[in-house]
Write a protein that holds these residues in place. Structure first.
Motif, PDB file in Angstrom:
ATOM      1  N   ASP A 138      13.254   0.434 -29.860  1.00 13.39           N
ATOM      2  CA  ASP A 138      14.123   0.445 -28.694  1.00 13.39           C
ATOM      3  C   ASP A 138      15.289  -0.513 -28.912  1.00 13.39           C
ATOM      4  O   ASP A 138      15.501  -1.011 -30.023  1.00 13.39           O
ATOM      5  N   ARG A 139      16.030  -0.792 -27.845  1.00  8.46           N
ATOM      6  CA  ARG A 139      17.268  -1.569 -27.985  1.00  8.46           C
ATOM      7  C   ARG A 139      17.022  -2.999 -28.430  1.00  8.46           C
ATOM      8  O   ARG A 139      17.924  -3.660 -28.944  1.00  8.46           O
ATOM      9  N   HIS A 140      15.807  -3.502 -28.212  1.00  8.75           N
ATOM     10  CA  HIS A 140      15.477  -4.874 -28.604  1.00  8.75           C
ATOM     11  C   HIS A 140      14.669  -4.920 -29.895  1.00  8.75           C
ATOM     12  O   HIS A 140      14.068  -5.933 -30.218  1.00  8.75           O
ATOM     13  N   TRP A 141      14.636  -3.815 -30.623  1.00  4.87           N
ATOM     14  CA  TRP A 141      13.920  -3.705 -31.885  1.00  4.87           C
ATOM     15  C   TRP A 141      12.405  -3.809 -31.699  1.00  4.87           C
ATOM     16  O   TRP A 141      11.683  -4.233 -32.588  1.00  4.87           O
ATOM     17  N   THR A 142      11.940  -3.404 -30.528  1.00  4.09           N
ATOM     18  CA  THR A 142      10.510  -3.327 -30.282  1.00  4.09           C
ATOM     19  C   THR A 142       9.996  -1.984 -30.780  1.00  4.09           C
ATOM     20  O   THR A 142      10.599  -0.947 -30.504  1.00  4.09           O
ATOM     21  N   LEU A 143       8.894  -2.012 -31.512  1.00  6.18           N
ATOM     22  CA  LEU A 143       8.339  -0.790 -32.083  1.00  6.18           C
ATOM     23  C   LEU A 143       7.869   0.144 -30.977  1.00  6.18           C
ATOM     24  O   LEU A 143       7.098  -0.236 -30.101  1.00  6.18           O
ATOM     25  N   VAL A 144       8.332   1.395 -31.035  1.00  3.11           N
ATOM     26  CA  VAL A 144       7.953   2.417 -30.064  1.00  3.11           C
ATOM     27  C   VAL A 144       6.953   3.393 -30.673  1.00  3.11           C
ATOM     28  O   VAL A 144       5.983   3.790 -30.025  1.00  3.11           O
ATOM     29  N   ALA A 145       7.182   3.759 -31.930  1.00  7.42           N
ATOM     30  CA  ALA A 145       6.294   4.692 -32.622  1.00  7.42           C
ATOM     31  C   ALA A 145       6.508   4.531 -34.117  1.00  7.42           C
ATOM     32  O   ALA A 145       7.553   4.044 -34.568  1.00  7.42           O
ATOM     33  N   ALA A 146       5.510   4.937 -34.900  1.00 10.79           N
ATOM     34  CA  ALA A 146       5.603   4.847 -36.355  1.00 10.79           C
ATOM     35  C   ALA A 146       4.732   5.925 -36.966  1.00 10.79           C
ATOM     36  O   ALA A 146       3.785   6.400 -36.334  1.00 10.79           O
ATOM     37  N   ASN A 147       5.050   6.309 -38.197  1.00  5.61           N
ATOM     38  CA  ASN A 147       4.194   7.276 -38.867  1.00  5.61           C
ATOM     39  C   ASN A 147       3.123   6.565 -39.689  1.00  5.61           C
ATOM     40  O   ASN A 147       3.076   5.336 -39.770  1.00  5.61           O
ATOM     41  N   ALA A 148       2.252   7.346 -40.292  1.00  4.83           N
ATOM     42  CA  ALA A 148       1.083   6.789 -40.985  1.00  4.83           C
ATOM     43  C   ALA A 148       1.456   6.008 -42.241  1.00  4.83           C
ATOM     44  O   ALA A 148       0.634   5.238 -42.752  1.00  4.83           O
ATOM     45  N   ALA A 152       9.484  14.140 -18.160  1.00  7.47           N
ATOM     46  CA  ALA A 152      10.848  14.646 -18.306  1.00  7.47           C
ATOM     47  C   ALA A 152      11.386  14.451 -19.717  1.00  7.47           C
ATOM     48  O   ALA A 152      12.300  15.174 -20.149  1.00  7.47           O
ATOM     49  N   LEU A 153      10.832  13.468 -20.447  1.00 11.70           N
ATOM     50  CA  LEU A 153      11.294  13.189 -21.812  1.00 11.70           C
ATOM     51  C   LEU A 153      10.370  13.792 -22.863  1.00 11.70           C
ATOM     52  O   LEU A 153      10.486  13.474 -24.047  1.00 11.70           O
ATOM     53  N   ALA A 154       9.453  14.660 -22.432  1.00 11.94           N
ATOM     54  CA  ALA A 154       8.495  15.258 -23.374  1.00 11.94           C
ATOM     55  C   ALA A 154       9.181  15.962 -24.545  1.00 11.94           C
ATOM     56  O   ALA A 154       8.748  15.804 -25.694  1.00 11.94           O
ATOM     57  N   PRO A 155      10.249  16.747 -24.328  1.00  8.75           N
ATOM     58  CA  PRO A 155      10.919  17.375 -25.490  1.00  8.75           C
ATOM     59  C   PRO A 155      11.456  16.349 -26.479  1.00  8.75           C
ATOM     60  O   PRO A 155      11.359  16.544 -27.693  1.00  8.75           O
ATOM     61  N   ALA A 156      12.016  15.265 -25.946  1.00 10.10           N
ATOM     62  CA  ALA A 156      12.539  14.223 -26.833  1.00 10.10           C
ATOM     63  C   ALA A 156      11.411  13.543 -27.585  1.00 10.10           C
ATOM     64  O   ALA A 156      11.533  13.251 -28.786  1.00 10.10           O
ATOM     65  N   ARG A 157      10.300  13.288 -26.909  1.00  9.74           N
ATOM     66  CA  ARG A 157       9.167  12.636 -27.571  1.00  9.74           C
ATOM     67  C   ARG A 157       8.606  13.523 -28.668  1.00  9.74           C
ATOM     68  O   ARG A 157       8.251  13.036 -29.751  1.00  9.74           O
ATOM     69  N   ARG A 158       8.554  14.833 -28.424  1.00 11.96           N
ATOM     70  CA  ARG A 158       8.076  15.750 -29.474  1.00 11.96           C
ATOM     71  C   ARG A 158       9.018  15.722 -30.675  1.00 11.96           C
ATOM     72  O   ARG A 158       8.565  15.757 -31.830  1.00 11.96           O
ATOM     73  N   ALA A 159      10.307  15.656 -30.410  1.00 12.67           N
ATOM     74  CA  ALA A 159      11.277  15.596 -31.507  1.00 12.67           C
ATOM     75  C   ALA A 159      11.087  14.323 -32.329  1.00 12.67           C
ATOM     76  O   ALA A 159      11.144  14.349 -33.570  1.00 12.67           O
ATOM     77  N   ILE A 160      10.856  13.203 -31.650  1.00 11.99           N
ATOM     78  CA  ILE A 160      10.638  11.930 -32.346  1.00 11.99           C
ATOM     79  C   ILE A 160       9.381  12.013 -33.204  1.00 11.99           C
ATOM     80  O   ILE A 160       9.381  11.619 -34.382  1.00 11.99           O
ATOM     81  N   ASP A 161       8.302  12.520 -32.618  1.00 12.57           N
ATOM     82  CA  ASP A 161       7.047  12.634 -33.369  1.00 12.57           C
ATOM     83  C   ASP A 161       7.199  13.544 -34.580  1.00 12.57           C
ATOM     84  O   ASP A 161       6.644  13.282 -35.656  1.00 12.57           O
ATOM     85  N   MET A 162       7.950  14.629 -34.411  1.00 11.69           N
ATOM     86  CA  MET A 162       8.181  15.551 -35.532  1.00 11.69           C
ATOM     87  C   MET A 162       8.970  14.877 -36.644  1.00 11.69           C
ATOM     88  O   MET A 162       8.660  15.053 -37.833  1.00 11.69           O
TER      89      MET A 162
END
Length: 267
Positions: free
Chosen positions: A112-122, A88-98
């Motif tokens: 996230d809200r606790h400053w845990t890494l969710v994603a990063a670029n190269a 259900a969050l696929a559009p949002a995830r694509r936006a984040i990756d972009m």
């Protein structure tokens, strides 16, 4: 031991007081009578779902905390909480990756809200080379701990004292807004880390007219200087998205820009 059941009035009173508003001040802000607000807080009256959502919006209550309020008032929760990999969050995830990919060769990450890494670029990985404690870069990664820990990035942050003060103040503001006990414990841990009395910045062109605190990092490619921005979703209706933030770092000088371009493979 079971936690005591909290009434809707308890929630409203707590968040009003957290925002440092008197009943009169909040009643004027919410465009209702002080008498009606007093009845809501004392339990002598119950609001409609629409009124409750209106009050929560005026108080700036996080979506995560609005669901318990709805339940306390006898309504079903309306804000779902799904993992970021939920279809259900696929559009949002694509936006984040972009956003992350499009920011290369400059570093960017999502937390996230606790400053845990969710994603990063190269562009993030080359900046983490030389972290002394490998546990800081093993999941789940807390980016504040990674930044300020004595065996993390802290020894290579040239302006550590001011960068530390900047991050701790951001965390205090977040705690004030959310009251999150996990963030309170995180602040206590970070505050206990040793920090230099003064910065040792050597950047010759770090005058930003007081508009921003730069991050100055010593790397194998030399002394790099960054300005950072934070991006959030504008109108989220999902708890996970409402708590997600993208931290983007921009080169503060031409030397940093060129070094970052050279560091990223394929550029």
């Amino acid at each position: 031991m079971m936690s005591p059941v909290r009434s809707l009035g308890d929630y409203l009173r707590e968040w009003r007081q957290r925002r440092r508003l008197s009943q009169l001040e909040f009643a004027l802000e919410a465009e209702i009578s002080q008498r009606h607000l007093s009845f809501l807080e004392s339990g002598r009256a119950l609001p409609s779902r629409e009124m409750l959502m209106h009050l929560a919006e005026r108080l700036g209550i996080p979506l995560r905390e609005r669901n318990p309020m709805l339940l306390a008032a006898g309504f079903a929760p309306v804000f779902p909480e799904r993992k970021l990999d939920d279809p259900a969050l696929a559009p949002a995830r694509r936006a984040i990756d972009m956003l992350l990919k499009g920011h290369e060769p400059f570093p960017a990450l999502a937390v996230d809200r606790h400053w845990t890494l969710v994603a990063a670029n190269a562009a993030i990985a080359p900046l983490l080379a030389g972290v002394a404690d490998p546990s800081l870069t093993e999941g789940p990664i807390n980016v504040l701990k990674l930044s300020l820990h004595p065996q993390g990035l802290a020894p290579r942050i040239a302006n550590l004292s001011e960068w530390r003060a900047h991050l701790l103040e951001r965390l205090r503001q977040q705690i004030s807004a959310t009251g999150d006990p996990v963030l309170i414990r995180l602040l206590e841990e970070l505050s206990a880390y040793s920090a230099p009395a003064t910065s040792r910045s050597t950047a010759p062109d770090r005058d930003f007219a007081g508009i921003a605190v730069p991050l100055e990092l010593d790397t194998a490619a030399g002394h790099l200087s960054f300005l950072s921005t934070t991006t959030v979703f504008g109108t989220p209706v999902d708890v996970t998205l409402s708590e997600l933030a993208i931290e983007s770092f921009f080169p503060a000088n031409p030397q940093t820009a060129e070094a970052l371009k050279a560091m990223l493979p394929g550029r």
